[in-house]
Design an enzyme around this catalytic site. Structure first.
Site, mmCIF file in Angstrom:
data_model
loop_
_atom_site.group_PDB
_atom_site.id
_atom_site.type_symbol
_atom_site.label_atom_id
_atom_site.label_comp_id
_atom_site.label_asym_id
_atom_site.label_seq_id
_atom_site.Cartn_x
_atom_site.Cartn_y
_atom_site.Cartn_z
ATOM 1 N N GLU A 14 -9.151 -1.185 6.206
ATOM 2 C CA GLU A 14 -8.077 -1.201 7.202
ATOM 3 C C GLU A 14 -8.670 -1.185 8.601
ATOM 4 O OE1 GLU A 14 -5.440 2.192 7.048
ATOM 5 O OE2 GLU A 14 -3.866 1.088 8.086
ATOM 6 N N GLU A 39 -4.165 11.182 18.332
ATOM 7 C CA GLU A 39 -4.792 12.504 18.318
ATOM 8 C C GLU A 39 -5.777 12.630 17.155
ATOM 9 O OE1 GLU A 39 -1.461 12.076 18.724
ATOM 10 O OE2 GLU A 39 -1.450 12.567 20.855
ATOM 11 N N GLN A 71 0.850 -1.191 0.000
ATOM 12 C CA GLN A 71 0.000 0.000 0.000
ATOM 13 C C GLN A 71 0.886 1.241 0.000
ATOM 14 O OE1 GLN A 71 -2.196 0.330 3.631
ATOM 15 N NE2 GLN A 71 -3.343 2.123 3.008
ATOM 16 N N SER A 110 0.983 6.678 2.451
ATOM 17 C CA SER A 110 1.663 7.642 3.329
ATOM 18 C C SER A 110 2.930 8.202 2.717
ATOM 19 C CB SER A 110 2.045 6.974 4.652
ATOM 20 O OG SER A 110 0.908 6.632 5.376
#
Lengths: 380, 404, 380, 404
Positions: B246, B366, B127, B130
Site C-alpha cells: 500500500e 498523527e 481489502q 479496518s
C-alpha cells in the site's frame, strides 16, 4: 470595569438555548441537504422576542444592543439553526435608526413583517468606493445605484449571496447615489423591478438570495454615514457570533469523543496531538468570545471602534470555526467524514460562513486598514 | 539527474503508446455518472484488454501471469495511460496490494486459483482490514473467526472503509482467531467470497454524499477449509506485507490524486484580479511549492524502487504533503471564487468535501508521524499500555475506564 | 529515469564535508558576533576546486553544474561556514557563459581573482522591469542603469545587501540600458566610481555589501536574456542549498537531544509534540532536497523551468530552515535560547537568509507567477 | 459590558494621576543603557517613593503593609504609570509573587522581617525554582538541602533563569530535602540570603546578547534554622501558590510585554507600499486580531479577579497568543523592511531575538496545553512513568536509559 455578561444577558442566552433545544435542528440540517424542508423557526423567534431585538422600545421592540443580538445568534449557531435573523436584525437596526414608520417598525418588531439587509461594504483606506457582493470572483461588484427624489428612491443593481433574502417582505438595500454617497433604501419585496433568486450553497441551513433591482422604487432612509457603515459591521458580528456558538458545540462534542474512544490502550484524548489541538480550539473560542464582548461593547459605547472590533471578531470566529470543524472530523477519524455523521454539518457551516459577506479575508484586511489609518496619524 | 528513459524504456514506452493508440476506442468513458453496474462492466472489459496486452501486473513475476518488469516500466504504463486520457485498471487494490500479498504468503493452490482472474478483472478484490474500532490501531481488530470441526471457519464482525466491496468477488480479511493472546498475535488472514451467505454490504457516503467506501457485515459467514492465507495466528505478518505494498502504491502514485500546482493555477488564472493579488499569489506559490516537491520526491522514490530499495515509512509523508497542500488550494480557490466554489456543481466543492476524509484514509497523519519519528528518526516510542496484555483483557479494561 | 546523485556527486559532497570539518566554523560564527575574525575559507575553496566549479574546463574550471555547486553550498551551510561562493559562483557562471577573457577566467577558476554577483531581479508577469535590492522597505529599487559604448559600459546605481561583495576583486553587476534591456557588466573593484560599503546583519558569517556605482566603467558581457535571468535564479538556488545543509544539521542535533533529555520520566522525543515537530522538519528537509535535485536538473536539462524550480526550492528551504531553527531552540528549552548555545546561530542564519536576494516571499510570488503564466496559455 | 471606572475607582485614578504628575520628575530614565548599578539604585528609589505613596502591593492586606484594595485598583495604578510614561516598580517578582507566597505560607517572623523591605525595594527578591534539568518538570528539582544538627541547612545545587539575582538580597528557593520519597513529596521551600558564602551568580545572555537572566550556583551554602517557608517536605504546595500568583501576573499583564497591533501597524504604516499590499495587510490583520483578543481577554480576567474568582490554567493561553502573534509580527516586519530590520540597532532585531526565549519562559507551550487539556477540558492525562517512584530511583533509571 465590568467586562462580563449581565444577569439579563445570561438569562437571554439560556432562554435562547432552551427555545432552540426543542427542535432537532442538526438532524434537519442533514435532511435539508437532500431536499428536506427546514423547520420554520420564525415563530420561535417571534415568541422569544428576537424579531424586535434591535428595535427601540418606543416602537414595540426590545431595545436591546448588538451584544444581546449576538448572544442569540450564537445559540442559533450552536445547533446550526436556520433562523432568518442575520438578514432581519441589521435591516431593523437601520430602519429603527432612520425612524421608519412606527407602524411598520411595530410589525417588524412583532415579526409580522420580515426584513432582509441587502448589504454593501463600506470603502476603506485603499478604496473609498462602496461595493457589493459579486456572484463569483475576487473583484467586488459595484454597489447598486440609487436615484433619489426626496423620500422616494429608485434602485438598480445586483447583489449576490444575500443572507435570508428569499421570503423577506422588506429589503433594506444599501446603494450609492450619483456622487458615490451611500444611501439605504427600503424596498418592498413585491415592488416592481425586484427579483430575488433563492439559492443555497453547501450549507442547506443557510438561506441565500441573489437580489436584482431593476429600477425598483422604495423609500430612502435618513441615515448618516456611520449608521450605514455600522449595518455592515453588525452583520459581520452576527455572522461571527453564529460561528462562536458552533465552535462551542464542536469543542464539546470533540472532547466527549476524545474521552471515550480508545486506541493503543489509551483514550485518544490522552495523546498530545489530540489534546493540544483541542486546547487550540479552546484558545480560539475564548479569543473569539472576548472579541464578541468587545464588539458588543463598542457598538454602543465606542462606535468609532466598532468596524475594527466587528472585523476582528469575524476573523477570529471564521478561523476558529474552520479549525474546530476540521478537528471535530479529525478526532472522529474516518467516521467523522461520512454523510451520516454530524461533524460534516459543522464543516459545511464553517466553509460557507467564512465566504459570505465579503469573506473573513476581507475582514482581516479591514482590521489592518483600521489600524493603519490610526497609525498614520500617530508618530512611530 | 536524468528524467529520460533508457533506450529499453523508450522502446517499451513506444510499444505501450502504440498499443493504446490502436485500442483507445475500447476504453470506457468514466466521466459520465450513469448506470454504475454498466460502468463497472465496461471498466472490467478494459482491464481485461490491458491484461491481455501485458499491461496489468507489470511488476508481477511471470509465473503468476505478470511481466516480471521493474517499477519504472509500471510507471511508464501509468504515464502513457494518463497521456492517452483513458482510464487505468479497475482493480488497483487487488493488483497493487492484494495479489502481491497472495504471491508472498498464499498457498500454491490459492495462487493458482485467484491470481489469473484478478489480473483480468474477472474477479475483483477488496481489502477487509479496518474496523470501526480498529483504524489507527489496526491490530485492535474484533472480527472473530472460529474454527469448525472440518477445518473450515465461521466469521462474524464488521469491516469498514472497503473500496469496491459492492462488486468484488473476493476479499482479503483479517480476523481474530485467538483473543487470549496479545493483540498482534491472535490474528489470521483469510480469503472470503463476497457472495457468501451472511455477507452484507452497505455503501458509506462521504461528506460530499458520494459513496466512496462500504461497510461490510459478516454474520456467521462460513469459509471452507484452506481459506486462511499464511499461518493461523500469523495474520499480522501477512497484513504488514499488504501495508508495505500500500505504501508503495501511495508513495509512487502521489500525483494520482490529481492535485497539482498547474491545475490550481489554472483556476486562479481565470480570475485576473486574483492572479494579480499578492496575497493570492503568495498562497498559490506556497502550496504549489509543496506539490512540486511531492512530484520530485516521487521521482526519487521511483529511482530507489528501480534499484530494488524498499522505501521506508517516510514515503507516507507524501500523503501529508498532498492532502495539506490540497486543503490549502481548496481554501484559496473558495476564497477567490466565493460561495459559488461551494456549489454542488463545482469541482472545488467536491475537492473540499473529499479532503477531510482523505486525511485519515490509510492512517492518520498523527500515526504516520509517530511511525516516522520512531522508525526513521529513531526517537523513543510512547509508553505502550497494551503491550503483552491478552486482547480480551484489554477490551475489558477499556470498557471499565470509559465507564468510570 | 535516474533521479539521484551520481557517485561523483556523492564524492563531491563527502569531500566538501571533510574539508569543512577541519575548522570549527560554528564556534567562529559565535565569536564573529562579538567582533572575532572569521576563518578565511577561500584557500579551502581553492584547494577543493570550488572556485572554478561553474567555469568550463576549457577555461581552467571544473565545468560542473548547478547541482554540484548546490551540494557544496549545502555542506557550507551545514556548518554555517562563511565562504564567499554565493557571490562568486553566479558571477563566474555569467562570465563563463559570456566568454569573458580566458586569462581572467583562469584566474577566477583558480581563485586568484574573486568575483561577486551584484544581482538584479528579472521582471515577471506583473511587472517586466528588472529591479534591485533596496536598502530598506517593500518597494524594490530600480536596477542600476548601464550606458553601453560597444564593449565598454558605464554603470550608475545602488544595490544593497549584496552577498560577498566586500573584498571581491571583480563585480559582475546586472543593470538595464536606456530601453530597460538587461545588461551584465564586469567592473573591477578598484574602478573609479565603485564603492562597496561592507556590512552585516544578525548573522556574522554572512558578508554583505551595499554597492554603489557612480559612473563606474566596466566591460559589458554578451549574454542573452535567459543567461541573465538564470544568474538570479542560480543565486536563489545556492542560497537555498545552504539552507538545506543547515536544516540537516539542525535536525540531527534536535534528534540527538530529544533522545537524551528526560522530563516526567521519559525522553522528550517520546512525546508527540516533539516527535511530530521533528518529523515535520524531516518532511520539509526531504521536500527541499527533492526541489534541489529538480533545480539542479532543470538548470542543465530544462532551463525554461529553472526559474520555477529555483524559486520553489528557495521557498521550501527558507521555510524549512526557519522551522528547523525554531524547533532546535524549542527542543532545547530555555537553554536553547541563550547566547552560549549553538542553536541561536542557526536561528540567525535562518532569519537573515530568508530576507536576502528579494526574500523567500518574492520567490513564492515568482512560483505563482510562473505557474499563472503557463496556465494562461492552457485551457482550464 | 462596561470599561469605565466606578465613581470610587475614578476617584482613585484621579488620586494616582495627581500624585504621578507631582512626582514624575523623580522617576528614573530607564531608556539609557549606562551604568547598571546606578540605574538599579535609581529604580529602587522610585519604588520606595511609590511604596510610600501606597502604590506598591495595592492588593496586599493592610496588616502586611499593603492597601487591601482589589485587583482593579492595581490595574488602575499600572495604567496610570504607563500613561505617565514612567517606570513601574523594580521588584515585580517579589511584590507580585514571592511576597504573596510568604503571606500565605511564611511564619509570622518571616512576614515581620521581610515584607516591609520588599515593598520599599530596600531588599529585592528573586525566585529560585527552575534548574537545568527541572524546567517543564519542575518537581524534578535536584538542588539538595541537608539538615544540620542545630536545625539549620546546607544547600548545594544550581538554579537557572533567575531574574534580578544580580542585585537581589534574598531568594525563595525550592530544594530537595528527601530524595527517597516520590518527587513531589520531598521538597522544601527556603528563604536564602543572596550574599551568603558559596552563592555564585552568573549572568545568562539570551540570543540578543542581553543578560536577561542569571544562573545561580549554591556550593554548600549555610542557612540558619527557621529559613524554611511552610512545612519541611511541604515545598511543592508552597511552590504552587507562587505559580498561581505568577499566572495572575502573566494573565492580567499580558499587554505588559508591549506587543500590540497598534505598535506593529505603525511600523508598517511608515512604508506606504507595504501598507497597501494585500498580503501584508492580511498578515497584519490576522496578528492584530490575536492581540486585540488578548487585550479583551485580559479585561474578562480582571473582571473575574475583581469578583474574587481565581483564573484557571487557561489564563496561560494568553502567553501563547501573545508570543505567537509577536513572532508573526516580527516576521512580517522583517519581511517588509528586509535585512535592515535585523540590524542590531533595530528594535525589531531585539524583538525577534527575544521571542524564542520567551516561548519557553514560565513553562513551554506544550506543558501548558497539557495542563489546560487535562484540567480545563477534562481530557485524560498521559501515562506517567514517574508516579510514586522515589526520586533517587527515577534518576538512576533515566541514566540507565540514556546509557542504553
Amino acid at each position: 470595569m465590568n467586562f462580563e455578561l449581565s444577569d439579563e444577558q445570561v438569562f437571554l442566552r439560556e432562554a435562547a438555548r432552551g427555545a432552540l433545544g426543542r427542535v432537532n435542528t442538526v438532524a434537519a440540517a442533514r435532511e435539508a441537504l437532500e431536499g428536506g424542508a427546514l423547520p420554520d423557526l420564525w415563530p420561535t423567534a417571534i415568541q422569544a422576542g428576537w424579531t424586535g431585538l434591535l428595535i427601540s422600545e418606543d416602537h414595540g421592540g426590545a431595545g436591546l444592543g448588538a451584544l444581546d443580538a449576538m448572544l442569540v445568534l450564537a445559540e442559533a449557531g450552536r445547533v446550526l439553526a436556520g433562523i432568518p435573523l442575520l438578514g432581519h436584525l441589521p435591516a431593523t437596526a437601520l430602519l429603527d435608526r432612520a425612524g421608519f414608520s412606527p407602524e411598520s417598525l411595530g410589525q417588524l418588531a412583532d415579526g409580522t413583517i420580515r426584513a432582509a439587509y441587502v448589504p454593501a461594504r463600506p470603502g476603506d483606506d485603499r478604496d473609498p468606493a462602496w461595493t457589493a457582493e459579486p456572484a463569483s470572483g475576487k473583484r467586488r461588484a459595484p454597489a447598486p445605484t440609487v436615484v433619489r427624489d426626496g423620500e422616494l428612491a429608485t434602485v438598480t443593481g445586483h447583489v449576490a449571496w444575500v443572507p435570508d433574502a428569499p421570503g423577506a417582505d422588506l429589503l433594506v438595500v444599501v446603494g450609492v447615489d450619483e456622487d458615490g454617497t451611500p444611501v439605504a433604501v427600503a424596498v418592498g419585496e413585491r415592488a416592481d423591478g425586484v427579483r430575488v433568486e433563492a439559492t443555497t450553497a453547501y450549507d442547506a441551513t443557510r438561506s441565500l438570495g441573489h437580489v436584482t433591482f431593476d429600477g425598483a422604487q422604495g423609500r430612502a432612509l435618513e441615515l448618516d454615514d456611520e449608521g450605514l457603515r455600522s449595518a455592515w459591521f453588525l452583520a459581520q458580528g452576527l455572522l461571527a457570533a453564529e460561528g462562536l456558538g458552533a465552535v462551542e458545540e464542536a469543542l464539546e462534542r470533540s472532547v466527549t469523543y476524545a474521552k471515550e474512544r480508545f486506541t493503543f490502550g489509551r483514550a485518544i484524548g490522552s495523546y498530545q496531538a489530540v489534546k493540544h489541538a483541542l486546547t487550540e480550539v479552546l484558545r480560539r473560542q475564548e479569543n473569539t468570545r472576548s472579541l464578541l464582548y468587545y464588539a458588543g461593547w463598542a457598538y454602543d459605547d465606542a462606535p468609532g471602534e466598532f468596524p475594527l472590533a466587528a472585523s476582528a471578531l469575524r476573523v477570529a470566529a471564521g478561523g476558529a470555526l474552520d479549525f474546530a470543524a476540521r478537528e471535530l472530523i479529525s478526532v472522529h477519524g474516518g467516521i467523522g467524514a461520512t454523510w451520516e455523521h454530524d461533524a460534516p454539518l459543522w464543516f459545511r457551516r464553517a466553509q460557507l460562513s467564512r465566504r459570505l459577506l465579503g469573506g473573513t479575508a476581507e475582514s482581516a484586511d479591514r482590521v489592518a486598514g483600521e489600524l493603519l489609518t490610526s497609525a498614520a496619524g500617530t508618530p512611530a | 539527474m536524468d528524467l529520460n528513459d533508457t533506450p529499453d524504456q523508450a522502446a517499451y514506452r513506444e510499444h505501450v503508446r502504440g498499443w493504446l493508440q490502436q485500442n483507445r476506442q475500447h476504453a470506457p468513458d468514466t466521466r459520465g455518472r450513469g448506470d454504475e453496474e454498466a460502468a463497472v462492466e465496461a471498466h472490467r472489459g478494459w482491464q481485461r484488454r490491458l491484461a491481455e496486452a501485458g499491461f496489468v501486473g507489470v511488476t508481477w513475476p511471470a509465473e503468476h501471469g505478470g511481466q516480471g518488469r521493474g517499477p519504472l516500466e509500471q510507471v511508464i504504463v501509468n504515464q502513457e495511460i494518463a497521456r492517452a486520457g483513458v482510464p487505468g485498471i479497475l482493480d488497483t487494490i487487488g493488483v497493487g496490494m492484494l495479489g502481491p500479498t497472495l504471491i508472498a504468503h498464499g498457498s500454491d493452490e490459492q495462487k493458482q486459483r485467484y491470481l489469473g482472474p484478478m489480473l483480468h478483472a474477472d474477479e475483483v478484490w477488496c481489502q477487509l482490514f479496518s474496523e470501526p474500532a480498529a483504524g489507527s490501531d489496526l491490530a485492535g481488530i474484533q472480527a472473530r473467526a472460529k474454527r469448525e470441526d472440518d477445518g473450515g471457519w465461521r466469521i462474524s464482525g464488521q469491516k469498514v472503509w472497503t473500496t469496491n466491496a459492492q462488486f468484488a468477488a473476493y476479499g482479503l480479511l483479517l480476523a481474530r482467531t485467538d483473543p487470549d493472546v496479545s493483540k498482534h498475535r491472535g490474528l489470521t488472514m483469510f480469503v472470503v467470497p463476497m457472495d457468501g451467505e451472511g455477507v452484507t454490504i452497505r455503501p458509506l457516503r462521504q461528506i460530499s454524499g458520494e459513496p466512496e467506501f462500504n461497510e461490510v457485515f459478516f454474520d456467521d459467514v462460513r469459509l471452507e477449509p484452506g481459506s486462511e492465507v499464511g499461518a493461523v495466528n500469523g495474520g499480522w505478518g501477512v497484513a504488514l506485507t499488504t501495508l508495505m505494498f500500500e505504501r508503495l502504491t501511495i508513495g509512487a502514485g502521489s500525483e494520482g490524486l490529481g492535485y497539482s500546482g498547474e491545475r490550481f493555477a489554472r483556476a486562479i488564472a481565470s480570475d485576473p484580479v486574483a492572479a494579480a493579488d499578492p496575497e493570492v499569489r503568495q498562497r498559490l506559490g506556497a502550496l504549489a511549492t509543496e506539490l512540486l516537491a511531492l512530484r520530485f520526491t516521487g521521482y526519487r522514490l521511483l529511482t530507489a524502487l528501480s534499484r530494488g530499495q524498499i522505501p521506508g515509512p517516510e514515503a507516507g509523508l507524501g500523503k501529508v504533503t498532498a492532502v495539506n497542500a490540497a486543503i490549502e488550494a481548496g481554501d484559496l480557490i473558495a476564497d477567490v471564487i466565493g460561495p459559488e466554489a461551494l456549489d454542488s456543481d463545482s469541482e472545488w466543492s467536491y475537492l473540499i468535501s473529499f479532503l477531510p476524509g482523505l486525511k485519515s484514509a490509510g492512517g492518520t497523519e498523527e500515526i504516520l508521524r509517530n511511525t516516522v519519528g520512531e522508525r526513521v528518526l529513531g526517537l523513543p516510542p510512547e509508553p505502550r499500555l497494551d503491550k503483552g496484555i491478552p486482547f480480551s483483557e484489554l477490551r475489558a479494561k477499556e470498557r471499565q475506564e470509559v465507564g468510570a
